[in-house]
Every structure is written in structure tokens, then in C-alpha cells.
Design a protein around this motif. Structure first.
Motif, PDB file in Angstrom:
ATOM      1  N   MET A  89      62.394  28.272  29.689  1.00  0.00           N
ATOM      2  CA  MET A  89      62.363  27.192  28.693  1.00  0.00           C
ATOM      3  C   MET A  89      63.338  27.489  27.559  1.00  0.00           C
ATOM      4  O   MET A  89      63.535  28.645  27.212  1.00  0.00           O
ATOM      5  N   SER A  90      63.909  26.426  26.996  1.00  0.00           N
ATOM      6  CA  SER A  90      64.833  26.596  25.870  1.00  0.00           C
ATOM      7  C   SER A  90      64.141  26.165  24.583  1.00  0.00           C
ATOM      8  O   SER A  90      63.142  25.439  24.617  1.00  0.00           O
ATOM      9  N   VAL A  91      64.700  26.604  23.477  1.00  0.00           N
ATOM     10  CA  VAL A  91      64.109  26.240  22.181  1.00  0.00           C
ATOM     11  C   VAL A  91      64.478  24.795  21.853  1.00  0.00           C
ATOM     12  O   VAL A  91      65.653  24.442  21.833  1.00  0.00           O
ATOM     13  N   LYS A  92      63.477  23.966  21.614  1.00  0.00           N
ATOM     14  CA  LYS A  92      63.715  22.554  21.280  1.00  0.00           C
ATOM     15  C   LYS A  92      63.837  22.383  19.765  1.00  0.00           C
ATOM     16  O   LYS A  92      64.749  21.730  19.268  1.00  0.00           O
ATOM     17  N   ILE A  93      62.844  22.951  19.061  1.00  0.00           N
ATOM     18  CA  ILE A  93      62.838  22.809  17.596  1.00  0.00           C
ATOM     19  C   ILE A  93      62.765  24.200  16.981  1.00  0.00           C
ATOM     20  O   ILE A  93      61.957  25.026  17.412  1.00  0.00           O
ATOM     21  N   SER A  94      63.597  24.435  15.998  1.00  0.00           N
ATOM     22  CA  SER A  94      63.590  25.744  15.340  1.00  0.00           C
ATOM     23  C   SER A  94      63.644  25.561  13.822  1.00  0.00           C
ATOM     24  O   SER A  94      64.507  24.847  13.311  1.00  0.00           O
ATOM     25  N   LEU A  95      62.691  26.162  13.129  1.00  0.00           N
ATOM     26  CA  LEU A  95      62.681  26.121  11.660  1.00  0.00           C
ATOM     27  C   LEU A  95      62.820  27.544  11.147  1.00  0.00           C
ATOM     28  O   LEU A  95      62.148  28.458  11.670  1.00  0.00           O
ATOM     29  N   ALA A  96      63.663  27.760  10.139  1.00  0.00           N
ATOM     30  CA  ALA A  96      63.822  29.096   9.564  1.00  0.00           C
ATOM     31  C   ALA A  96      63.902  29.001   8.045  1.00  0.00           C
ATOM     32  O   ALA A  96      64.761  28.306   7.515  1.00  0.00           O
ATOM     33  N   GLY A  97      62.953  29.651   7.394  1.00  0.00           N
ATOM     34  CA  GLY A  97      62.960  29.741   5.922  1.00  0.00           C
ATOM     35  C   GLY A  97      62.913  28.401   5.211  1.00  0.00           C
ATOM     36  O   GLY A  97      63.540  28.227   4.161  1.00  0.00           O
ATOM     37  N   VAL A  98      62.160  27.437   5.769  1.00  0.00           N
ATOM     38  CA  VAL A  98      62.139  26.087   5.166  1.00  0.00           C
ATOM     39  C   VAL A  98      61.250  26.071   3.920  1.00  0.00           C
ATOM     40  O   VAL A  98      60.076  26.435   3.975  1.00  0.00           O
ATOM     41  N   HIS A  99      61.841  25.671   2.810  1.00  0.00           N
ATOM     42  CA  HIS A  99      61.138  25.558   1.528  1.00  0.00           C
ATOM     43  C   HIS A  99      61.146  24.104   1.070  1.00  0.00           C
ATOM     44  O   HIS A  99      62.133  23.395   1.272  1.00  0.00           O
ATOM     45  N   LYS A 100      60.054  23.671   0.458  1.00  0.00           N
ATOM     46  CA  LYS A 100      60.030  22.336  -0.155  1.00  0.00           C
ATOM     47  C   LYS A 100      59.029  22.335  -1.302  1.00  0.00           C
ATOM     48  O   LYS A 100      57.908  22.823  -1.160  1.00  0.00           O
TER      49      LYS A 100
END
Lengths: 252, 265
Positions: free
Chosen positions: A1-12
Motif C-alpha cells: 500500500m502507498s501513503v494516500k494522506i500525510s500530515l506532518a507538524g500541522v499547527h492551527k
């Protein structure tokens, strides 16, 4: 399987409130990922950041390796067209009948769109007799199923489910869980669900991640949830008032 | 001394934050209007939405706008007759009534009535759509909310308001004529002749221009406050109130500016 969604260090942050404090998460193609966590921990904001409805302050979000943050105009619209979303309250358009809600994102003659809407109604266990009703003429469970039919109508690659069973009785909640699991398996869709409902987690999830105070604090396969040896996860899945997660209650 | 300085500083800080908030709102509103105009001038458009809004804003506002004009025209004729009689100028009733109605009262009262009816409804509808995530749902369904919700409302209001005001002007003049002929003893043919003689093209054109500008502000305020509402039912209530109040203020302000430009010499 491949990575579909990747989040890194998300700030809000919104005003003085820091909602996301560095979210790191990967969702594989065709996987059903469920995010658990208390109210106000940033789950819905995270989904809206991935969709491009909310702009993060920092970090990176990739879908199929393509960056999401900074997309505008047609590029943003093309990105958003890959997603379907089941909103917590359904978010059905009050002014339109059920079949026009479901076929809203479809093009072509009205007869074909209506037929497609009825086909999608059948997928969620509803008959053609509800096609001409208005959303306010439906029960909560039926509204949720119509919203689900709308979310899958355009056959998106990725679907987000925002608290799909909130406000439903246990039997209807189980019906919705079965539908979601069935759709993910049958259509091969990548699914990201946020919920507080542990029976949903056990039925829908391939992978589970827990969010607390704007960070992912645990991540693993569904079957390892009970042996996670994480006090936060343990408190949450057993619904205990005592534990490391403190509710901001004022003593009487 | 230090407490005096502290008080002055506090006052300046409070004043500054009000001014900053005002400029921030003006900036946000200008940006909103710019985005909306960008969507208005470039396709795709939604003709079905536009037609529906023209019906809601125009056709369904006719009774309230028409009755307002009819009653106001009658009352105006009565007041001009009373005032004019003091200077032996009662015969000016037809001329002053038509000028007063067409230049000012027709468009302004029509605008205010439509603002009360339509700006509030737009703010409530869009506000409810915002807090129930229907606007976010539109985005996920490949539909630009500005194109689907905002642009048709603004176009419809700008197109329909001049027609509404045209009818409103006619009914206002008719109200004056009815009262003057039925109560004040004016001759019907003479009244209508005088009315036609004193009505100039500039009066009608300025009335239509005002109506178009008022339509723009009514729809803009309704959409802006509804689109940006937050905080559940209370937030939608605030948006509705703000939409009506701001539309009223902008109608009265723009009316003054247009009047001064067109008739100020």
C-alpha cells in the motif's frame, strides 16, 4: 500500500486558542483510519485542513505526495473534488429534495442524475420513495443515510466521516457502521472517520489514532487498541472519568 | 498625574481598538465584495438560482413596496397641500409629490422595505447554512459557494430593484393623485398633466440608479453577514440584525451621495 494522506507538524490556532499543535499522521491507500479523541481536541479542524477548508498555520499536508497547503482556485477545487464528506449533522440542503441533494455534484440530464441518486439511495438501504421528499421530512437516521449516499455519489477516492453515528440510536448507529464498512471494502475507498463511539471504531477501523490536545498521542491497528498500554487510550476506550485526561469541571 | 496619563492611555487604547476593528471590517467587506464581483463577471453562472432570487426579491416584495409607496404618496400630497396652502401654493401638490416620490421617497422607502424583508432573509438563510455546515458541504460537492449563493443574490437584487422602484414610483404618484382628486378637490386630468409636465428624465434615471445601488448593498449586506456568521442560533440572529442595520445605513448614505452628485448643482 502507498501513503494516500500525510500530515506532518500541522499547527492551527483560532485567536488565542491553539487547536492543532503538530499533527503527524499517515493514512494508506484503501485503508479505513479512525481518529478518536475528546470533544474540542481538533479532530474536525484536522479534516477541514486536509480538505483545504481551513488553512493551517504551519506544517505540511500531502495527498498522493502533492502538497495541499497553498492551493488556490482551480487547483484547490480539483483537490477538493477527490473527496466526499459525511458531515456530523448531515448538512443536507433544506431547499432541495433528496434526489437533488444526492446528485448535486453530478452532471448530465436530470433523468440520469435522478436514476443515479436512486441507485445511491439503494446502496444505503433506502427506497426510491424517499427521492422526492425534503430533508426535513426524514428521520435523523434517514438523513444520515441520505448524506452518506450524497458523499459517495461522485465516487470519490477519499471519504471523511465526521462523527457518523452521533445522535443515532444504537441500532441505527450499527446500520450506519455496517454501511460505512461495506462501502469502504466494496468501493476500495480510503476512509478517515472521526468518532467518540467505540462500537464504531471496532466496526469501521483498520487503523486507529488518538488525538489529544492537538497532537496524535497513539497510533496502531484496531486489534491492538485494547493492549495499547497508553493511559490516555485506556481511559478513553473505557470511558472513565478518572485518568490523565482531565475535564475542565468547576467544583460545586 | 500618572493616573491622568493612565486614563488618557486607556481611552486612546479603547478608541484605537474601535478604529482598528472598523477598518478590519471595512477591509473584510471590501474583499468579500471583490470576490463576489469576480464571480459575477466570469462564468459559470447559475440561471436557476438567479431566477429564483429574482422572484423572491422582486415579485414577492411587490405588495409591501407597493403599499408603502401608495400610502406615502397620499400622505405626502396631504402634507404638501397643508404646507402649500399657507403660501397660497396648494397648486404645487402634483409637481412636488412627483418630484419627492421619484427622486427620494420611492427609491429610499422601497430600498428600506426590501432591505427589511430581503437582507434579513438572506442573512438568516446563509447564516443557517454556515452553522449547519451546508456551505462547507457545497465546497466538498465541487460547487463554489460564492458562485452558487452570493453571485445570484447580488445580480438579482441589482436587476430587480430598479423595476420594483419603477412600480413603487408609479404607485406613489397614484397615491398622491387619489388623495388629491378624492379629498382635496383637484381635477384629475389637470393633476396628471402637471405631474407629467414636471417629471424629467433625470428624475427617473437617478431613481433607477439609486435603486440599483441599493439592491447591491441590500444583497451584499445580507450575504456578507450570513456567510460570515458563527456561534449557532444566536450568531444567526446577530447576523440578521447586522445585515438589516448595515443595509439601512448604506442605503441612506449612498442616497445622500447620489442626490448630492446628481442634483447638487
Amino acid at each position: 500500500m502507498s501513503v494516500k494522506i500525510s500530515l506532518a507538524g500541522v499547527h492551527k490556532h483560532f485567536g488565542p486558542k491553539q487547536v492543532l499543535r503538530g499533527i503527524d499522521l499517515e493514512v494508506q491507500t484503501g485503508e479505513s483510519m479512525v481518529i478518536i479523541g475528546g470533544s474540542g481536541t481538533g479532530k474536525s479542524v484536522m479534516l477541514k485542513c486536509i480538505l483545504g477548508l481551513v488553512h493551517p498555520d504551519a506544517g505540511s499536508i500531502l495527498v498522493d505526495g502533492q502538497p495541499v497547503i497553498g492551493l488556490k482556485g482551480k487547483a484547490l477545487a480539483a483537490h477538493q473534488s477527490r473527496f466526499g464528506m459525511l458531515f456530523q449533522g448531515g448538512a443536507l440542503f433544506d431547499s432541495l429534495p433528496v434526489w437533488r441533494n444526492i446528485s448535486f455534484a453530478l452532471s448530465g440530464p436530470a433523468r440520469e442524475r435522478r436514476a443515479a441518486a436512486i441507485d445511491n439511495l439503494a446502496r444505503v438501504g433506502l427506497g426510491a420513495d424517499v427521492a422526492d421528499l425534503r430533508p426535513n421530512e426524514l428521520s435523523g437516521g434517514m438523513q444520515k443515510r441520505v448524506a452518506l449516499a450524497r458523499a459517495i455519489a461522485a465516487r470519490p477516492e477519499i471519504i471523511f466521516f465526521d462523527e457518523p453515528t452521533t445522535g443515532l440510536d444504537p441500532i441505527m448507529a450499527d446500520v450506519i457502521n455496517d454501511l460505512i464498512r461495506g462501502l469502504v471494502t466494496e468501493l476500495g475507498i480510503t476512509a478517515l472517520t472521526i468518532t467518540h463511539d467505540m462500537s464504531s471504531v471496532r466496526k469501521i477501523a483498520d487503523e486507529v489514532a488518538m488525538i489529544h490536545e492537538g497532537r496524535i498521542i497513539w497510533h496502531g491497528p484496531r486489534d491492538s487498541l485494547d493492549s495499547a498500554e497508553n493511559p490516555y487510550v485506556d481511559q478513553f476506550i473505557h470511558g472513565r472519568a478518572e485518568g490523565p485526561i482531565k475535564m475542565p469541571l468547576r467544583k460545586l | 498625574m500618572s493616573s491622568l496619563l493612565s486614563n488618557i492611555a486607556q481611552t486612546l487604547i479603547a478608541l484605537g481598538s474601535v478604529v482598528l476593528a472598523l477598518f478590519a471590517t471595512i477591509g473584510k467587506l471590501t474583499r468579500f465584495a471583490g470576490v463576489a464581483i469576480g464571480r459575477i463577471v466570469r462564468p459559470p453562472w447559475y440561471p436557476a438560482q438567479l431566477f429564483e432570487q429574482m422572484l423572491i426579491i422582486g415579485y414577492f416584495s411587490l405588495p409591501v413596496v407597493g403599499l408603502t409607496a401608495l400610502f406615502t404618496g397620499s400622505a405626502l400630497a396631504q402634507q404638501i397641500y397643508i404646507g402649500g396652502s399657507r403660501f397660497n401654493a396648494a397648486s404645487t401638490v402634483p409637481a412636488v409629490t412627483v418630484i419627492g416620490i421619484v427622486r427620494e421617497l420611492g427609491p429610499v422607502l422601497g430600498g428600506l422595505m426590501v432591505a427589511g424583508r430581503v437582507a434579513s432573509a438572506m442573512a438568516a438563510e446563509l447564516g443557517t447554512m454556515r452553522v449547519t455546515e451546508q456551505i462547507d458541504a457545497l465546497t466538498t460537492l465541487r460547487t463554489d459557494p460564492f458562485r452558487y449563493l452570493v453571485a445570484p443574490r447580488i445580480i438579482a437584487a441589482v436587476l430587480v430593484m430598479p423595476l420594483l422602484v419603477l412600480v413603487s414610483n408609479a404607485l406613489g404618484v397614484m397615491g398622491g393623485w387619489l388623495l388629491a382628486t378624492q379629498r382635496l378637490g383637484f381635477n384629475s386630468a389637470a393633476y396628471l398633466n402637471t405631474t407629467a409636465q414636471y417629471l424629467e428624465a433625470d428624475d427617473v434615471i437617478s431613481s433607477m440608479v439609486k435603486a440599483g445601488v441599493f439592491g447591491f448593498f441590500i444583497a451584499l449586506m445580507g450575504c456578507y453577514h450570513g456567510y460570515n456568521s458563527s456561534g449557532g442560533a444566536a450568531g444567526v440572529g446577530r447576523a440578521t440584525t447586522n445585515a438589516v442595520v448595515s443595509a439601512f445605513i448604506l442605503i441612506l448614505l449612498s442616497n445622500l451621495i447620489i442626490t448630492v452628485i446628481v442634483f447638487g448643482g
